[in-house]
Design a protein around this motif. Structure first.
Motif, PDB file in Angstrom:
ATOM      1  N   VAL A   1      10.723   9.968  -2.791  1.00  0.00           N
ATOM      2  CA  VAL A   1       9.281  10.186  -2.848  1.00  0.00           C
ATOM      3  C   VAL A   1       8.572   9.052  -2.130  1.00  0.00           C
TER       4      VAL A   1
ATOM      5  N   SER B   1      -1.586   5.861 -10.527  1.00  0.00           N
ATOM      6  CA  SER B   1      -1.056   4.947  -9.517  1.00  0.00           C
ATOM      7  C   SER B   1       0.423   4.643  -9.770  1.00  0.00           C
ATOM      8  N   LEU B   2       1.275   5.607  -9.409  1.00  0.00           N
ATOM      9  CA  LEU B   2       2.721   5.382  -9.545  1.00  0.00           C
ATOM     10  C   LEU B   2       3.161   4.206  -8.679  1.00  0.00           C
TER      11      LEU B   2
ATOM     12  N   ILE C   1       5.600   1.279 -10.066  1.00  0.00           N
ATOM     13  CA  ILE C   1       6.903   0.901  -9.497  1.00  0.00           C
ATOM     14  C   ILE C   1       6.914  -0.585  -9.120  1.00  0.00           C
TER      15      ILE C   1
ATOM     16  N   TYR D   1       0.817  -1.223   0.000  1.00  0.00           N
ATOM     17  CA  TYR D   1       0.000   0.000   0.000  1.00  0.00           C
ATOM     18  C   TYR D   1       0.849   1.270   0.000  1.00  0.00           C
TER      19      TYR D   1
ATOM     20  N   LEU E   1       5.103   7.021  -2.063  1.00  0.00           N
ATOM     21  CA  LEU E   1       3.892   6.764  -2.833  1.00  0.00           C
ATOM     22  C   LEU E   1       2.924   5.939  -2.000  1.00  0.00           C
ATOM     23  N   GLY E   2       1.628   6.274  -2.078  1.00  0.00           N
ATOM     24  CA  GLY E   2       0.621   5.515  -1.326  1.00  0.00           C
ATOM     25  C   GLY E   2       0.715   5.816   0.154  1.00  0.00           C
TER      26      GLY E   2
END
Lengths: 436, 436
Positions: A154, A168-169, A173, A142, A156-157
């Protein structure tokens, strides 16, 4: 630097020396290394435990290996939200054990779990033995802390159960095999720990009867945690490797079924249904399996093949469930045609086949030719059945040419465009997944 | 062309006339339109049923609206592999009903399901009422036919249960709101149809006791299909709208819990556990709910607020579960501070809050100022709690400035880079999600 030249693929063509191995201790250090490398256009290969099976962490063009082995901290178990935050270098089994101790299940369960890292699991979107019920690693993840190709950090999520806030990077990834960013931290979903578990071993006289039972079990509305297949050659090879006698090994084709749940009576009802389906398909015997022994046999499949033939090609193809019997028969027939031994096992319930094509004593030139011809025939068939090159091991270095050949040209073009826009100097794990 | 100027957001600022509306009948026609538009650099806005709540299909810069309404065919129900293939314009409810008739469940269940299209569900990664057990639309989608910004047709994914074959473009397109490609066909996963269902209505005397029960239910290891929240204002507003009396509506805060499964006895055991948790949290009464009536009340929430105040700002924020009570209290307190009425309901089990900020009779200038101030305060708080702007409605046009402000600059930069590399002329749904 020897250990950093290769992963678990023993093929010497898939090994290469890095120029330097760096063992950073925190994300800031990773970011600084990447900034320098990007400035000087040096290749960077992020590495977990090196348990991959596709050459994904081989420093094919030298440069810098960044080993995440010092990223070994379990940062937090958040019981209220049912999430666990770990550094990327934590071994999968440690994640599973820590979740269990806190009263939860971490549902990712690759066969290499005793030694693979969670970062590697995420980078390849690892599958394993519980995908049928819980999904691949993608579904457990998540949140990710990532160092980009330009050395930015960075996150993410996060810990939200859903998210429609832009592209939705996170999912881009996951499974990108270190070519779009370096994963340094992971937020994993925890599940309620099921209170009951049953392992069944269904022994079939031949491949077709075993394959017939697979979709029938799932059509009954049963969702096992695991539904695994081992053909007779795989059973024999694994038995020899672990040195413990397995039932009926001379002529056995195995289906291993694991059911997990909170209601013992309900699991018993499901076992009865599975029993019925297997009998209709011609099973020899169904045993309440000793999970330790039977799962040990299943888990050592890669090691057992390697012990017999140090060089082998491990396929990881995936097809729609209805095509599983067809593709396995096709592969075995091609093996006979070319005079090579092929062991097949895999995550039958996912349509994911690990076919190990053994080199044995075939000389190097013949081996290359046979493998090229076999791959060509097998993957033409796989794609004609709606299948794909890899279910869980990834493309790595080993399957780059195959992806180039079998991926739809528009899809390939989109992937390359994304790689070039997120890593303009192509420094991150060059030569993996895509070729330029 | 009137109907094509807006979605369900009634705010006149979120409406704009297209220059032309095209209703293609097949993917080839969509591809030809996009090629022409790309050549002439004309804006293209793909549109499903226009039931969105973020202005995602408003032709803000004019140009071409491509309505997918003729893409209304259910192409196949594949019972053996448990997949359904549909064109993008099929209404969600038709997908659900067709799955049911074939003996399966399609688990996507947005409140707008009676009129929204499946393509729109995919484009926004729609959530709905069963996310807790089955996940958002993302998790139901295994394959997509997409027309790219350059007018190429590509099929991503398929019917395989897992896939580690290169970057997950499938997951990148899901939730990209028509800005990276136009979805024309979808392969959806079907689930076994649960044989039993129970709906409970737990009535609490105040918000905090209702909120307290939410994580406690989930910590018991129970995974309901739905766990919904309606505050007292939402209950009253929905009751008035449907014209049917709801229990305790004068002072009620509702939790609606739906359990689904195959084992009635086990569901009863879970109901008893939920009963216990709710009593510990101070519940007034727990009723075995009439699912038709109570779900009708829940589903009309958007329409009911609109009937009271044609202009309102519908928030779709999502926070980690543990922050749910905090953020709802914060929002309601801010409403009181600014003298505006705010109705709150939402998917409590997902941490997803729909706060409806009503304009009522506030004049336009004041309304703009109040909304700016409220958004600023609310989203600063949301992000400080680890939350996000949108759980299921998407960014659309409405939240572009907020995304610019609250998204991490590196993440935003990556999103923009991807948009520019996949749609170099920025023709696909311009002005949505990202601003350039």
């Amino acid at each position: 630097m020897g250990p950093y030249t290769h992963d678990e693929t023993a093929d010497p063509e898939l090994a290469h020396h890095p120029e330097v191995v760096l063992l950073p201790e925190n994300t800031q250090q990773v970011a600084e290394i990447v900034k320098l490398a990007n400035h000087h256009k040096l290749p960077i290969v992020p590495r977990g435990a090196g348990t991959g099976l596709s050459g994904g962490i081989v420093p094919k063009f030298g440069g810098i290996v960044i080993s995440l082995e010092r990223f070994d901290k379990i940062i937090e178990i958040d019981s209220e939200n049912m999430f666990m935050t770990v550094e990327a270098g934590v071994i999968t089994e440690r994640v599973q054990e820590a979740a269990n101790r806190a009263g939860f299940l971490y549902a990712g369960d690759p066969c290499s779990g005793h030694s693979s890292t969670i970062g590697g699991n995420v980078a390849t979107n690892a599958g394993g033995n519980k995908v049928l019920k819980y999904g691949s690693t993608r579904r457990q993840v998540y949140g990710l802390e990532v160092v980009t190709a330009e050395g930015d950090i960075v996150f993410l999520g996060g810990k939200c159960m859903k998210d429609s806030t832009g592209y939705s990077l996170l999912n881009l990834i996951i499974g990108s095999e270190g070519t779009l960013g370096i994963i340094t931290k992971v937020i994993l979903k925890l599940q309620p720990l099921p209170s009951h578990r049953v392992d069944l071993l269904a022994i079939f006289p031949d491949r077709s009867s075993a394959m017939q039972a697979v979709p029938l079990i799932l059509q009954k509305g049963i969702i096992p945690a695991a539904l695994e297949f081992m053909d007779n050659r795989a059973v024999q090879c694994c038995e020899e490797y672990i040195g413990e006698k397995l039932p009926y090994r001379k002529d056995a084709y195995y289906l291993i079924v694991t059911l997990e749940g909170d209601d013992e009576g309900f699991l018993e009802g499901q076992m009865a249904l599975i029993d019925e389906v297997c009998r209709d398909s011609g099973v020899i015997e169904i045993l309440a399996a000793d999970p330790r022994r039977i799962w040990r046999a299943r888990r050592v499949f890669a090691e057992a093949s390697r012990a017999r033939s140090p060089v082998y090609s491990g396929e990881d193809l995936v097809v729609p469930l209805s095509a599983l019997g067809v593709i396995i028969k096709f592969i075995v027939d091609r093996g006979e045609e070319y005079g090579v031994t092929i062991h097949c096992a895999g995550h039958a319930g996912d349509g994911n086949v690990h076919a190990h094509i053994l080199k044995d004593s075939i000389n190097d030139d013949n081996w290359r030719q046979i493998l090229l011809a076999l791959h060509d025939q097998i993957y033409k068939k796989v794609y004609s059945l709606g299948g794909k090159l890899s279910g869980e091991h990834g493309i790595g270095y080993k399957r780059v040419k195959l992806l180039e050949e079998f991926c739809h040209p528009v899809e390939l073009k989109m992937m390359k465009a994304i790689k070039q826009c997120l890593d303009p100097n192509l420094i991150l794990n060059p030569g993996k997944v895509l070729q330029f």
